[in-house]
Design an enzyme around this catalytic site. Structure first.
Site, short mmCIF file in Angstrom:
data_model
loop_
_atom_site.label_atom_id
_atom_site.label_comp_id
_atom_site.label_asym_id
_atom_site.label_seq_id
_atom_site.Cartn_x
_atom_site.Cartn_y
_atom_site.Cartn_z
N GLU A 18 -3.23 -37.59 -14.57
CA GLU A 18 -3.40 -37.59 -13.11
C GLU A 18 -2.67 -38.78 -12.51
O GLU A 18 -2.11 -38.71 -11.43
CB GLU A 18 -4.90 -37.65 -12.77
CG GLU A 18 -5.18 -37.37 -11.31
CD GLU A 18 -6.66 -37.24 -11.03
OE1 GLU A 18 -7.17 -36.11 -11.05
OE2 GLU A 18 -7.32 -38.28 -10.81
N CYS B 91 -11.67 -40.74 -3.46
CA CYS B 91 -11.15 -39.43 -3.88
C CYS B 91 -11.73 -38.29 -3.04
O CYS B 91 -11.26 -37.16 -3.12
CB CYS B 91 -11.46 -39.17 -5.36
SG CYS B 91 -10.58 -40.29 -6.46
N HIS C 87 -5.52 -36.43 -0.78
CA HIS C 87 -4.50 -37.33 -1.29
C HIS C 87 -3.79 -36.52 -2.39
O HIS C 87 -4.05 -35.32 -2.52
CB HIS C 87 -5.12 -38.63 -1.83
CG HIS C 87 -6.03 -38.43 -2.98
ND1 HIS C 87 -7.31 -37.93 -2.83
CD2 HIS C 87 -5.87 -38.59 -4.32
CE1 HIS C 87 -7.89 -37.83 -4.02
NE2 HIS C 87 -7.03 -38.22 -4.94
N ASP D 104 2.48 -26.31 -8.12
CA ASP D 104 3.40 -27.33 -7.60
C ASP D 104 3.52 -27.27 -6.07
O ASP D 104 3.72 -26.20 -5.49
CB ASP D 104 4.79 -27.13 -8.23
CG ASP D 104 5.72 -28.29 -7.88
OD1 ASP D 104 5.26 -29.44 -7.88
OD2 ASP D 104 6.91 -28.03 -7.62
N HIS D 105 3.44 -28.45 -5.47
CA HIS D 105 3.52 -28.58 -4.01
C HIS D 105 2.45 -27.76 -3.31
O HIS D 105 2.66 -27.28 -2.20
CB HIS D 105 4.93 -28.22 -3.50
CG HIS D 105 5.92 -29.34 -3.70
ND1 HIS D 105 6.41 -29.68 -4.93
CD2 HIS D 105 6.46 -30.22 -2.82
CE1 HIS D 105 7.24 -30.70 -4.80
NE2 HIS D 105 7.29 -31.06 -3.55
N HIS E 67 -5.13 -32.88 -3.50
CA HIS E 67 -6.50 -32.44 -3.79
C HIS E 67 -7.49 -33.42 -3.17
O HIS E 67 -7.12 -34.44 -2.61
CB HIS E 67 -6.73 -32.30 -5.30
CG HIS E 67 -7.03 -33.57 -6.04
ND1 HIS E 67 -7.82 -33.62 -7.17
CD2 HIS E 67 -6.63 -34.85 -5.81
CE1 HIS E 67 -7.88 -34.85 -7.60
NE2 HIS E 67 -7.18 -35.63 -6.81
N HIS F 125 -1.13 -36.32 -6.22
CA HIS F 125 -0.66 -36.90 -7.48
C HIS F 125 0.60 -36.20 -7.98
O HIS F 125 0.84 -35.04 -7.66
CB HIS F 125 -1.74 -36.75 -8.57
CG HIS F 125 -3.01 -37.48 -8.28
ND1 HIS F 125 -3.11 -38.85 -8.28
CD2 HIS F 125 -4.24 -37.02 -7.95
CE1 HIS F 125 -4.35 -39.20 -7.98
NE2 HIS F 125 -5.06 -38.12 -7.77
#
Lengths: 136, 136, 136, 136, 136, 136
Positions: free
Chosen positions: B125, B34, B40, B80-81, B15, B42
């Site tokens: 996060e 950010c 980047h 996810d992913h 994100h 998480h």
């Protein structure tokens, strides 16, 4: 729509539990080995929860970097690598039990938050013993 | 006699935090690193709490396998992913801050639970930064 | 008398696994959802182990503050909140699998340590998947 | 000024989920592999939260050693290394789901606490599945 | 250039430690409450380490999804929610101590790995007690 | 067939890093806030690894209860809730760095183990800083 934002931090400190107005035997009876006159210490783990509304512009309740810096200036800089009994003014006349420490931390952080926000503080003295205070 | 049943899950996603209506400098000033334009990511850790009465026949508030599958279909399969900004519809016009993500997850899960049950969602996060939302 | 000194650190980054010389179908077949063209990301947890003799004057193998700062300058500053594929030079022609990342980190840290010291690096991509490299 | 004092403990036990008044097929349909007739087991992690006022003399809400010993005598000694279905009286006619176990633990601890104190019990059946009960 | 790839997994099982050729008193003397005839159980946490060369084409030592599936088919499907003494053939004549279980798991996984790869298995019986075996 | 059996333990202690033969400024320069004259402290987490052959009669490398009790008598009873500099004889003339503490613990445990067994000791001073010693 109230969301809680939480930040973990930590500090290492020495302390002992004792009352100067009690004899050693009474301190030992009540506080056990925690009253050791030469101190012992802990890696305190701290969790600070701030609850408030999401700012629709930023998507933040509170910038977590601001919260991180507030914890650093108010708690870590004041407590880390210190002897709580000897070097931290709040505990000159207050036994540094986990309960009293968590209330002191709450009282140090509370004035820096918006009055519309709620604060809750959790403090781990060991991985198995911890306390929580929300100002009530 | 109300008991809370909780399930941990997780997903990995990319994100960035930025507003298209702001210049780069303003995004950088507010969101710092950010806002990196190349994203980047998480390992998001998710905890879903459902509170309700114990069914006297089964001893369950809710079959944890049902809750696990619900989290998979509503959250893990969707997030996810993925790149949250680019590939998840809910964030097309909503900044994927942890606060906004936890509200989106709550809103995706809520319709699948009995109205007599309460829902609370916690989203980590990072191991030190997390948020909580309970629909109020 | 050789002792190992270890330091944990972390960074958050985006990445994807793919080969530019393969078609999308082959990338998908080999790398699965990790090949998502829009990237995904992780909270990478890093453990750096340095093994050497204890300095009899200081009682240190290596000042952990020095190790912490070395990890910050060589790894965190270079990788944190970055897109590994796009923004980190070492991965311009190297797929950022956990295996390749841990070798890159080893190679970045190794020149800064005394030749009498051994280095081992552990990298967690998720809490369940991790890799280790010791330079052999 | 009410503070919560918390203590983590654990016990290892065997159990199965089944109803004697159901056929095997129905038990299997509802409880899945948890109904295995030969039992399976867990490392149960327990967190006991006691909320009350700080005693101004000792700085304690409750001596954590007293709480630790209470958990040992009421829960660990009764449940640890036991088969819950066969050897623990409370589950002779009650299915030992996590929900029912947490209520039983609450009911065993509650009479030993001051009526001015609140109790909340959290029980982890696995690192990903857990339950909570506060007596309401 | 040998790198270790590691995967965490888990299973829940019941067991007891006893020798059929010993009287109850001797079993009790040696194995203590672990010899409880009605069994107890654990959440076993498993870490499998595979060491080998990085494939220059994929950047993998071993596809972690393949390792995950291998652990599932060889260990989780065989042990999860089972009574090790009664339902797992390897323990019909072998006491299911953590030591013996970790050797059995090693022997089940070893034939599925390339002979050029090294295997090490870690098994947590509780968060405080664990064992390791590397085939030597 | 050599298997490693491991046990986690912990103790809380106060310490400071300083040399009496150095002036305060030099201690401050080398040890930083760790040289605070009023001490600070840690929750030390300890992992003891013993490697040996499995006894074919018991299935044990070493009875983990014996290892637990050995750690208690040799380490916890000696160090827990103590000031390492003032109250632990081994540190009268030895700086209690993590490196020196782990060597002292190794040396206290080693004589109690069979010579055919290997010993490795890991000591966490904080969750991010730890050391390891295996007697070489």
């Amino acid at each position: 729509m109230r969301v809680t934002v939480s930040r973990k931090a930590h500090f290492n400190a020495a302390h002992r539990l004792h009352r100067a107005d009690w004899k050693a035997a009474q301190n030992e009876a009540v506080f056990g080995k925690c009253s050791n006159e030469h101190y012992h210490g802990h890696n305190y783990e701290l969790i600070v929860h701030v609850t408030g509304s999401i700012d629709p512009i930023t998507g933040y309740v509170m910038d977590i970097k601001v919260l991180r810096d507030l914890i650093k200036s108010e708690v870590e800089d004041a407590f880390d690598h210190k002897n709580l009994n000897v070097q931290v003014p709040e505990f000159q006349n207050l036994i540094p039990t986990a309960e009293n420490i968590v209330v002191v931390i709450y009282n140090k952080l509370r004035p820096h938050l918006d009055t519309s926000q709620d604060l809750e503080v959790v403090l781990y003295e060991t991985p198995r013993n911890f306390v929580k205070y929300a100002g009530e």
